[in-house]
Scaffold this motif. Sequence first.
Motif, PDB file in Angstrom:
ATOM      1  N   GLU A  60       0.835  -1.207   0.000  1.00  0.00           N
ATOM      2  CA  GLU A  60       0.000   0.000   0.000  1.00  0.00           C
ATOM      3  C   GLU A  60       0.874   1.262   0.000  1.00  0.00           C
ATOM      4  O   GLU A  60       0.625   2.219  -0.739  1.00  0.00           O
ATOM      5  CB  GLU A  60      -0.893   0.047   1.246  1.00  0.00           C
ATOM      6  N   CYS A  94       0.051   1.351   7.264  1.00  0.00           N
ATOM      7  CA  CYS A  94      -0.528   1.701   5.953  1.00  0.00           C
ATOM      8  C   CYS A  94      -1.845   2.445   6.123  1.00  0.00           C
ATOM      9  O   CYS A  94      -2.147   3.356   5.346  1.00  0.00           O
ATOM     10  CB  CYS A  94      -0.706   0.451   5.112  1.00  0.00           C
ATOM     11  N   ARG A  95      -2.620   2.078   7.113  1.00  0.00           N
ATOM     12  CA  ARG A  95      -3.877   2.806   7.361  1.00  0.00           C
ATOM     13  C   ARG A  95      -3.591   4.282   7.617  1.00  0.00           C
ATOM     14  O   ARG A  95      -4.282   5.171   7.114  1.00  0.00           O
ATOM     15  CB  ARG A  95      -4.622   2.205   8.564  1.00  0.00           C
ATOM     16  N   ILE A  98      -2.570   5.900   4.299  1.00  0.00           N
ATOM     17  CA  ILE A  98      -3.753   6.082   3.433  1.00  0.00           C
ATOM     18  C   ILE A  98      -4.555   7.283   3.923  1.00  0.00           C
ATOM     19  O   ILE A  98      -4.958   8.150   3.137  1.00  0.00           O
ATOM     20  CB  ILE A  98      -4.634   4.804   3.435  1.00  0.00           C
ATOM     21  N   TYR A  99      -4.764   7.354   5.232  1.00  0.00           N
ATOM     22  CA  TYR A  99      -5.574   8.435   5.818  1.00  0.00           C
ATOM     23  C   TYR A  99      -4.982   9.808   5.516  1.00  0.00           C
ATOM     24  O   TYR A  99      -5.710  10.781   5.288  1.00  0.00           O
ATOM     25  CB  TYR A  99      -5.699   8.225   7.328  1.00  0.00           C
ATOM     26  N   VAL A 107     -11.759   1.384   0.814  1.00  0.00           N
ATOM     27  CA  VAL A 107     -10.644   0.423   0.838  1.00  0.00           C
ATOM     28  C   VAL A 107     -11.225  -0.959   0.540  1.00  0.00           C
ATOM     29  O   VAL A 107     -12.144  -1.412   1.222  1.00  0.00           O
ATOM     30  CB  VAL A 107      -9.945   0.405   2.215  1.00  0.00           C
ATOM     31  N   THR A 119     -14.082   1.398   4.435  1.00  0.00           N
ATOM     32  CA  THR A 119     -13.516   2.735   4.233  1.00  0.00           C
ATOM     33  C   THR A 119     -12.344   2.919   5.193  1.00  0.00           C
ATOM     34  O   THR A 119     -12.230   2.214   6.203  1.00  0.00           O
ATOM     35  CB  THR A 119     -14.543   3.841   4.541  1.00  0.00           C
ATOM     36  N   ILE A 120     -11.508   3.889   4.887  1.00  0.00           N
ATOM     37  CA  ILE A 120     -10.361   4.118   5.777  1.00  0.00           C
ATOM     38  C   ILE A 120     -10.855   4.622   7.146  1.00  0.00           C
ATOM     39  O   ILE A 120     -10.240   4.321   8.175  1.00  0.00           O
ATOM     40  CB  ILE A 120      -9.320   5.071   5.137  1.00  0.00           C
ATOM     41  N   GLN A 121     -11.988   5.332   7.175  1.00  0.00           N
ATOM     42  CA  GLN A 121     -12.496   5.809   8.463  1.00  0.00           C
ATOM     43  C   GLN A 121     -12.944   4.650   9.347  1.00  0.00           C
ATOM     44  O   GLN A 121     -12.802   4.705  10.569  1.00  0.00           O
ATOM     45  CB  GLN A 121     -13.628   6.796   8.252  1.00  0.00           C
ATOM     46  N   LEU A 123     -11.584   1.644   9.147  1.00  0.00           N
ATOM     47  CA  LEU A 123     -10.377   0.901   9.519  1.00  0.00           C
ATOM     48  C   LEU A 123      -9.511   1.648  10.524  1.00  0.00           C
ATOM     49  O   LEU A 123      -8.739   1.029  11.251  1.00  0.00           O
ATOM     50  CB  LEU A 123      -9.535   0.598   8.267  1.00  0.00           C
TER      51      LEU A 123
END
Length: 133
Positions: A60, A94-95, A98-99, A107, A119-121, A123
């Motif tokens: 990622e 990675c989270r 990404i955020y 995601v 979604t990243i939120q 995760l």
Amino acid sequence: MQNLDIKEQELLEAAKVATNNAYAPYSGFRVGAALRCADGSIVTGCNVENASYSLTLCAERTAIFKAISDGKLDFSAIAVYVDSDEVFPPCGACRQVIYEFSPNIPVIYGNRKGYTKTTIQELLPGAFSLSKG
Ligand code: THU
């Protein structure tokens, strides 16, 4: 399981293809990632391991750093594929990365057996952020 639209299917397929370039002689764990950029293009990445294990870069972050260094800053989705029967969502590091660039991004993470769309939120609730409050 949420259905994927054609663009999301294409993104997950690109992540799967990216596993072919994984450099994973230590873990044997082949990971690919694919980012959908605002211009519609796809940037892929794979995990790159090192004999000094902690220097390993996840798929990622490889994809995100490639895109950023090419001047692509806006992403609409990310897909991650692991060549495994087990389900592996993106790691915590990675989270966070990404955020940083995409605090609302969908995601998709898949494996040989299927996929999950989130979604990243979801995760990374309560993400650390300096610029976005
Ligand atoms: N890995 C990724 O590429 N992405 C993740 O989100 C988790 C882990 C890689 C790093 C290493 O090469 C292998 O998987 C085992 O940890």
